[in-house]
Design a protein around this motif. Sequence first.
Motif, PDB file in Angstrom:
ATOM      1  N   ASN A   1      37.135  37.070  44.520  1.00 16.92           N
ATOM      2  CA  ASN A   1      37.153  38.026  45.640  1.00 16.92           C
ATOM      3  C   ASN A   1      37.150  39.463  45.139  1.00 16.92           C
ATOM      4  N   THR A   2      36.297  39.738  44.175  1.00 20.83           N
ATOM      5  CA  THR A   2      36.304  41.046  43.530  1.00 20.83           C
ATOM      6  C   THR A   2      34.880  41.578  43.373  1.00 20.83           C
ATOM      7  N   VAL A   3      34.751  42.868  43.605  1.00 17.82           N
ATOM      8  CA  VAL A   3      33.503  43.570  43.340  1.00 17.82           C
ATOM      9  C   VAL A   3      33.777  44.606  42.254  1.00 17.82           C
ATOM     10  N   TYR A   4      32.792  44.778  41.375  1.00 13.50           N
ATOM     11  CA  TYR A   4      32.957  45.667  40.233  1.00 13.50           C
ATOM     12  C   TYR A   4      31.898  46.769  40.257  1.00 13.50           C
ATOM     13  N   LEU A   5      32.240  47.867  39.586  1.00 10.93           N
ATOM     14  CA  LEU A   5      31.254  48.908  39.324  1.00 10.93           C
ATOM     15  C   LEU A   5      31.409  49.304  37.856  1.00 10.93           C
ATOM     16  N   GLN A   6      30.468  48.859  37.049  1.00  7.09           N
ATOM     17  CA  GLN A   6      30.444  49.237  35.642  1.00  7.09           C
ATOM     18  C   GLN A   6      29.718  50.566  35.528  1.00  7.09           C
ATOM     19  N   MET A   7      30.392  51.556  34.973  1.00  4.46           N
ATOM     20  CA  MET A   7      29.818  52.900  34.879  1.00  4.46           C
ATOM     21  C   MET A   7      29.707  53.284  33.418  1.00  4.46           C
ATOM     22  N   ASN A   8      28.481  53.466  32.963  1.00  2.00           N
ATOM     23  CA  ASN A   8      28.200  53.854  31.579  1.00  2.00           C
ATOM     24  C   ASN A   8      27.569  55.242  31.536  1.00  2.00           C
ATOM     25  N   SER A   9      27.580  55.832  30.364  1.00  5.21           N
ATOM     26  CA  SER A   9      26.966  57.156  30.168  1.00  5.21           C
ATOM     27  C   SER A   9      27.427  58.133  31.243  1.00  5.21           C
ATOM     28  N   LEU A  10      28.712  58.164  31.439  1.00  6.60           N
ATOM     29  CA  LEU A  10      29.258  58.991  32.513  1.00  6.60           C
ATOM     30  C   LEU A  10      29.012  60.474  32.266  1.00  6.60           C
TER      31      LEU A  10
ATOM     32  N   ALA B   1      39.715  41.898  47.053  1.00  4.13           N
ATOM     33  CA  ALA B   1      39.808  41.746  48.496  1.00  4.13           C
ATOM     34  C   ALA B   1      40.651  40.547  48.884  1.00  4.13           C
ATOM     35  N   SER B   2      41.331  40.684  49.985  1.00  2.00           N
ATOM     36  CA  SER B   2      42.038  39.550  50.551  1.00  2.00           C
ATOM     37  C   SER B   2      41.100  38.834  51.500  1.00  2.00           C
ATOM     38  N   GLY B   3      41.463  37.685  51.982  1.00  2.00           N
ATOM     39  CA  GLY B   3      40.662  36.995  52.971  1.00  2.00           C
ATOM     40  C   GLY B   3      39.815  35.885  52.391  1.00  2.00           C
ATOM     41  N   ARG B   4      39.382  34.980  53.231  1.00  2.00           N
ATOM     42  CA  ARG B   4      38.674  33.789  52.798  1.00  2.00           C
ATOM     43  C   ARG B   4      37.160  33.890  52.913  1.00  2.00           C
ATOM     44  N   THR B   5      36.692  34.973  53.514  1.00  4.15           N
ATOM     45  CA  THR B   5      35.257  35.065  53.778  1.00  4.15           C
ATOM     46  C   THR B   5      34.580  36.136  52.926  1.00  4.15           C
ATOM     47  N   PHE B   6      35.157  36.433  51.782  1.00  5.41           N
ATOM     48  CA  PHE B   6      34.636  37.477  50.910  1.00  5.41           C
ATOM     49  C   PHE B   6      33.165  37.239  50.590  1.00  5.41           C
ATOM     50  N   SER B   7      32.798  36.006  50.340  1.00  6.60           N
ATOM     51  CA  SER B   7      31.430  35.715  49.917  1.00  6.60           C
ATOM     52  C   SER B   7      30.407  36.035  51.008  1.00  6.60           C
ATOM     53  N   SER B   8      30.842  36.161  52.239  1.00  4.18           N
ATOM     54  CA  SER B   8      29.919  36.452  53.344  1.00  4.18           C
ATOM     55  C   SER B   8      29.795  37.946  53.624  1.00  4.18           C
ATOM     56  N   TYR B   9      30.456  38.769  52.826  1.00  7.02           N
ATOM     57  CA  TYR B   9      30.433  40.213  53.046  1.00  7.02           C
ATOM     58  C   TYR B   9      29.435  40.910  52.135  1.00  7.02           C
ATOM     59  N   SER B  10      28.690  41.837  52.689  1.00  4.44           N
ATOM     60  CA  SER B  10      28.019  42.810  51.848  1.00  4.44           C
ATOM     61  C   SER B  10      29.086  43.774  51.334  1.00  4.44           C
ATOM     62  N   LEU B  11      28.871  44.316  50.156  1.00  3.58           N
ATOM     63  CA  LEU B  11      29.874  45.144  49.492  1.00  3.58           C
ATOM     64  C   LEU B  11      29.225  46.415  48.954  1.00  3.58           C
ATOM     65  N   ALA B  12      30.042  47.438  48.804  1.00  5.12           N
ATOM     66  CA  ALA B  12      29.485  48.703  48.325  1.00  5.12           C
ATOM     67  C   ALA B  12      30.552  49.556  47.665  1.00  5.12           C
ATOM     68  N   TRP B  13      30.074  50.487  46.864  1.00  2.00           N
ATOM     69  CA  TRP B  13      30.907  51.550  46.315  1.00  2.00           C
ATOM     70  C   TRP B  13      30.362  52.885  46.814  1.00  2.00           C
ATOM     71  N   PHE B  14      31.261  53.700  47.293  1.00  2.00           N
ATOM     72  CA  PHE B  14      30.970  55.067  47.690  1.00  2.00           C
ATOM     73  C   PHE B  14      31.758  56.015  46.789  1.00  2.00           C
ATOM     74  N   ARG B  15      31.378  57.265  46.798  1.00  2.00           N
ATOM     75  CA  ARG B  15      32.169  58.277  46.115  1.00  2.00           C
ATOM     76  C   ARG B  15      32.162  59.569  46.906  1.00  2.00           C
ATOM     77  N   GLN B  16      33.208  60.343  46.696  1.00  3.74           N
ATOM     78  CA  GLN B  16      33.297  61.646  47.343  1.00  3.74           C
ATOM     79  C   GLN B  16      33.903  62.635  46.358  1.00  3.74           C
ATOM     80  N   ALA B  17      33.104  63.612  46.007  1.00  3.03           N
ATOM     81  CA  ALA B  17      33.558  64.675  45.119  1.00  3.03           C
ATOM     82  C   ALA B  17      34.199  65.785  45.951  1.00  3.03           C
ATOM     83  N   PRO B  18      35.076  66.567  45.356  1.00  3.53           N
ATOM     84  CA  PRO B  18      35.724  67.659  46.093  1.00  3.53           C
ATOM     85  C   PRO B  18      34.709  68.593  46.733  1.00  3.53           C
TER      86      PRO B  18
END
Length: 116
Positions: free
Chosen positions: A75-84, A23-40
């Motif tokens: 300024n980074t959020v991760y999603l570690q995905m195992n046993s896919l 993410a860009s910006g200086r206020t990253f630490s004040s943000y809630s963050l999430a991962w979404f997905r959309q399958a066809p």
Amino acid sequence: VQLQASGGGLVQAGGSLRLSCAASGRTFSSYSLAWFRQAPGKERELVADITTSGSTSYVDSVKGRFTISRDNSKNTVYLQMNSLKPEDTAAYFCAALKTRSGYAYWGQGTKVTVSS
């Protein structure tokens, strides 16, 4: 705020991938963050989220397999995905700053394909 997601790809069932969202910006630490997905042909769903204090939650289908984390110094959020699984195949989107009407900022999707 601009979000840039990466890390998607093709993986066999049982494999792992790590998604990143910078993410860009200086206020990253004040943000809630999430991962979404959309399958066809399906609606977008919330996969995981993380609060500013580091509390996390997950959709039932990924509990025990996926881990969301954040590095405020990068300024980074991760999603570690195992046993896919093949049913994890989708476009994955990162989002930041939860409001009453939803998340305010969105990254572009990164595609994850899990082959059986």
